[in-house]
Scaffold this active site. Structure first.
Site, PDB file in Angstrom:
ATOM      1  N   LYS A   1       0.820  -1.221   0.000  1.00  0.00           N
ATOM      2  CA  LYS A   1       0.000   0.000   0.000  1.00  0.00           C
ATOM      3  C   LYS A   1       0.848   1.263   0.000  1.00  0.00           C
ATOM      4  O   LYS A   1       0.399   2.316  -0.452  1.00  0.00           O
ATOM      5  CB  LYS A   1      -0.945   0.009   1.204  1.00  0.00           C
ATOM      6  CG  LYS A   1      -2.103  -0.963   1.042  1.00  0.00           C
ATOM      7  CD  LYS A   1      -3.258  -0.555   1.932  1.00  0.00           C
ATOM      8  CE  LYS A   1      -4.475  -1.412   1.679  1.00  0.00           C
ATOM      9  NZ  LYS A   1      -5.556  -1.136   2.616  1.00  0.00           N
TER      10      LYS A   1
ATOM     11  N   LYS B   1      -4.672 -11.147  -6.721  1.00  0.00           N
ATOM     12  CA  LYS B   1      -5.857 -11.332  -5.882  1.00  0.00           C
ATOM     13  C   LYS B   1      -7.011 -10.446  -6.374  1.00  0.00           C
ATOM     14  O   LYS B   1      -6.771  -9.306  -6.762  1.00  0.00           O
ATOM     15  CB  LYS B   1      -5.440 -10.917  -4.462  1.00  0.00           C
ATOM     16  CG  LYS B   1      -6.474 -11.068  -3.408  1.00  0.00           C
ATOM     17  CD  LYS B   1      -5.992 -10.462  -2.098  1.00  0.00           C
ATOM     18  CE  LYS B   1      -6.123  -8.953  -2.092  1.00  0.00           C
ATOM     19  NZ  LYS B   1      -6.035  -8.322  -0.768  1.00  0.00           N
TER      20      LYS B   1
ATOM     21  N   LYS C   1     -10.933  -4.969  -4.184  1.00  0.00           N
ATOM     22  CA  LYS C   1     -11.816  -3.794  -4.298  1.00  0.00           C
ATOM     23  C   LYS C   1     -11.066  -2.643  -4.938  1.00  0.00           C
ATOM     24  O   LYS C   1     -11.660  -1.758  -5.525  1.00  0.00           O
ATOM     25  CB  LYS C   1     -12.201  -3.268  -2.903  1.00  0.00           C
ATOM     26  CG  LYS C   1     -12.796  -4.218  -1.942  1.00  0.00           C
ATOM     27  CD  LYS C   1     -13.041  -3.501  -0.587  1.00  0.00           C
ATOM     28  CE  LYS C   1     -12.830  -4.439   0.568  1.00  0.00           C
ATOM     29  NZ  LYS C   1     -12.844  -3.899   1.880  1.00  0.00           N
TER      30      LYS C   1
HETATM   31  P1  TYM Z   1     -10.419  -6.446   3.853  1.00  0.00           P
HETATM   32  O1  TYM Z   1     -11.456  -5.439   4.122  1.00  0.00           O
HETATM   33  O2  TYM Z   1      -9.372  -6.142   2.838  1.00  0.00           O
HETATM   34  O3  TYM Z   1     -11.087  -7.816   3.406  1.00  0.00           O
HETATM   35  C1  TYM Z   1     -12.121  -8.409   4.155  1.00  0.00           C
HETATM   36  C2  TYM Z   1     -11.990  -9.916   4.124  1.00  0.00           C
HETATM   37  O4  TYM Z   1     -12.066 -10.400   2.771  1.00  0.00           O
HETATM   38  C3  TYM Z   1     -10.976 -11.288   2.524  1.00  0.00           C
HETATM   39  N1  TYM Z   1     -10.597 -11.170   1.096  1.00  0.00           N
HETATM   40  C4  TYM Z   1     -10.491 -12.211   0.261  1.00  0.00           C
HETATM   41  N2  TYM Z   1     -10.675 -13.526   0.429  1.00  0.00           N
HETATM   42  C5  TYM Z   1     -10.511 -14.333  -0.647  1.00  0.00           C
HETATM   43  N3  TYM Z   1     -10.138 -13.880  -1.867  1.00  0.00           N
HETATM   44  C6  TYM Z   1      -9.931 -12.559  -2.087  1.00  0.00           C
HETATM   45  N4  TYM Z   1      -9.593 -12.123  -3.298  1.00  0.00           N
HETATM   46  C7  TYM Z   1     -10.108 -11.661  -0.993  1.00  0.00           C
HETATM   47  N5  TYM Z   1      -9.996 -10.312  -0.858  1.00  0.00           N
HETATM   48  C8  TYM Z   1     -10.290 -10.034   0.434  1.00  0.00           C
HETATM   49  C9  TYM Z   1      -9.870 -10.798   3.438  1.00  0.00           C
HETATM   50  O5  TYM Z   1      -8.918 -11.803   3.671  1.00  0.00           O
HETATM   51  C10 TYM Z   1     -10.661 -10.432   4.676  1.00  0.00           C
HETATM   52  O6  TYM Z   1     -10.890 -11.569   5.477  1.00  0.00           O
HETATM   53  N6  TYM Z   1      -7.163  -6.120   7.648  1.00  0.00           N
HETATM   54  C11 TYM Z   1      -8.497  -6.603   7.265  1.00  0.00           C
HETATM   55  C12 TYM Z   1      -9.607  -6.005   8.094  1.00  0.00           C
HETATM   56  C13 TYM Z   1      -9.520  -6.212   9.565  1.00  0.00           C
HETATM   57  C14 TYM Z   1      -9.698  -7.429  10.267  1.00  0.00           C
HETATM   58  C15 TYM Z   1      -9.563  -7.112  11.651  1.00  0.00           C
HETATM   59  C16 TYM Z   1      -9.967  -8.752   9.872  1.00  0.00           C
HETATM   60  C17 TYM Z   1      -9.258  -5.239  10.499  1.00  0.00           C
HETATM   61  N7  TYM Z   1      -9.304  -5.799  11.741  1.00  0.00           N
HETATM   62  C18 TYM Z   1      -9.657  -8.096  12.642  1.00  0.00           C
HETATM   63  C19 TYM Z   1     -10.085  -9.723  10.862  1.00  0.00           C
HETATM   64  C20 TYM Z   1      -9.920  -9.409  12.224  1.00  0.00           C
HETATM   65  C21 TYM Z   1      -8.722  -6.221   5.823  1.00  0.00           C
HETATM   66  O7  TYM Z   1      -8.123  -5.323   5.295  1.00  0.00           O
HETATM   67  O8  TYM Z   1      -9.741  -6.918   5.223  1.00  0.00           O
END
Ligand code: TYM
Length: 329
Positions: free
Chosen positions: A112, A193, A196
């Protein structure tokens, strides 16, 4: 005792099929046998610039989506991170127990921050806040996609280090990363991957896409050279990704889909996949629309924050007492 489950999603961009198959779908399954907390992590979202009006809308959209996919606010606690102040508080306390070197090695930060002149300190300390989210609830299991593996590892390291230094304080959590769906790839490039934030909207299916958009995106999705629908992630990564999407969204085995399309071309297969995704998303989309119009979402989030706070306060009191901070807990 039922395990404690915690997970979160950032209210940024449009939620994709990757988010759904890697995370949301598992949230729904896990809620039945656990005490679960599902958070909208808006404090993480502001580690990169956000438009205030848009952020507000996306928070409510994501909450409506949590409900539309089948999270039940009677059994799962649904809330917004910034509504429970203990997240920021524990985030700070953990920042004082994590090292610059550890944070510099985080791949999400490196990706990022790459090529940007103005990188916030918040983006750098993001993992400490994520550890706080998880550890506040004495979480056992964290359902996430594969890209979050390193964040779960650092959370465990921070918790183990804290317990060793200040006495038993935190439960050591484990990631719940299922084999299928944990890494859904882009439709235009199976080495990346599905995300969004990809500038090409054709690279992803968004949960709000219309049936026509879904048909179009799948029909244009890259496939591999050669013919035949076979599962070979090494040599036919694009088809393997489409097969994974097909299998996880329909809860079928990859083998049964391969058998169904034996002797048929990619065109037929992609059509079938598009229709399966449309059929799965249609009821979610119509529930989303009525929830978003109903005005119930804010009440549900506030009730969730109230429940979350009860548990979060207990952990904060224990942490402060163990560190030797403050005067009352
Ligand atoms: P975020 O918002 O990027 O994504 C949310 C969840 O979606 C999963 N994900 C995917 N899984 C499979 N294939 C993909 N292409 C794909 N893209 C996204 C992510 O693995 C995630 O589970 N850091 C985290 C947010 C967060 C969090 C937490 C998660 C903050 N605090 C505490 C768990 C526990 C994030 O950026 O997710």
């Amino acid at each position: 005792m039922a395990p404690i489950v915690f997970s979160g999603i950032q209210p940024t961009g449009q939620i994709t099929l990757g988010n759904y198959l890697g995370a949301l779908k598992h949230f729904v399954k896990a809620q039945h046998d656990a005490q679960s907390y599902y958070c909208i992590v808006d404090l993480h979202a502001i580690t990169v610039p956000q438009d205030p009006k848009e952020l507000k809308t996306r928070i409510l959209d994501l909450a409506a989506l949590y409900l539309a996919v089948g999270l039940d606010p009677q059994i799962a606690t649904l809330f917004v991170q910034s509504d429970v102040k203990e997240h920021a508080e524990l985030g700070w306390l953990l920042q004082c127990n994590v090292h610059m070197g550890e944070l510099s090695r985080m791949t999400q930060y490196k990706e990022k921050a790459e090529g940007k002149d103005a990188v916030t300190v918040g983006l750098f300390t993001y993992p400490a806040l994520m550890a706080a989210d998880i550890l506040l609830y004495q979480t056992n299991l964290v359902p996430v996609g594969e890209d979050q593996k390193q964040h779960i590892e650092i959370t465990r390291d921070i918790a183990l280090r804290f317990n060793a230094r200040f006495g038993d304080t935190f439960t050591i959590p484990e990631g719940m990363i299922t084999k299928e769906g944990a890494r859904i790839m882009s439709l235009d490039d199976p080495t990346k991957k599905m995300s969004k934030s990809n500038p090409n909207p054709a690279s992803r299916i968004e949960l709000s896409d219309t049936p026509d958009e879904i048909r179009k995106k799948f029909s244009r999705a890259v496939t591999d050279s050669g013919r035949g629908v076979t599962f070979d992630p090494e040599k036919k990564a694009a088809v393997a990704n489409l097969l994974t999407i097909y299998a996880t969204i329909t809860d079928r085995s990859i083998e049964s889909i391969v058998n169904e399309y034996e002797g048929r071309g990619y065109g037929d297969f992609k059509k079938g996949l598009g229709e399966a995704v449309i059929a799965h998303l249609e009821p979610i989309q119509s529930r989303f629309q009525s929830l978003r119009q109903s005005g119930d979402v804010v009440d549900i989030l506030q009730e969730g924050a109230h429940r979350a706070r009860e548990s979060a306060q207990k952990t904060i009191d224990l942490v402060k007492r163990n560190i030797g901070l403050g005067t009352y807990y």
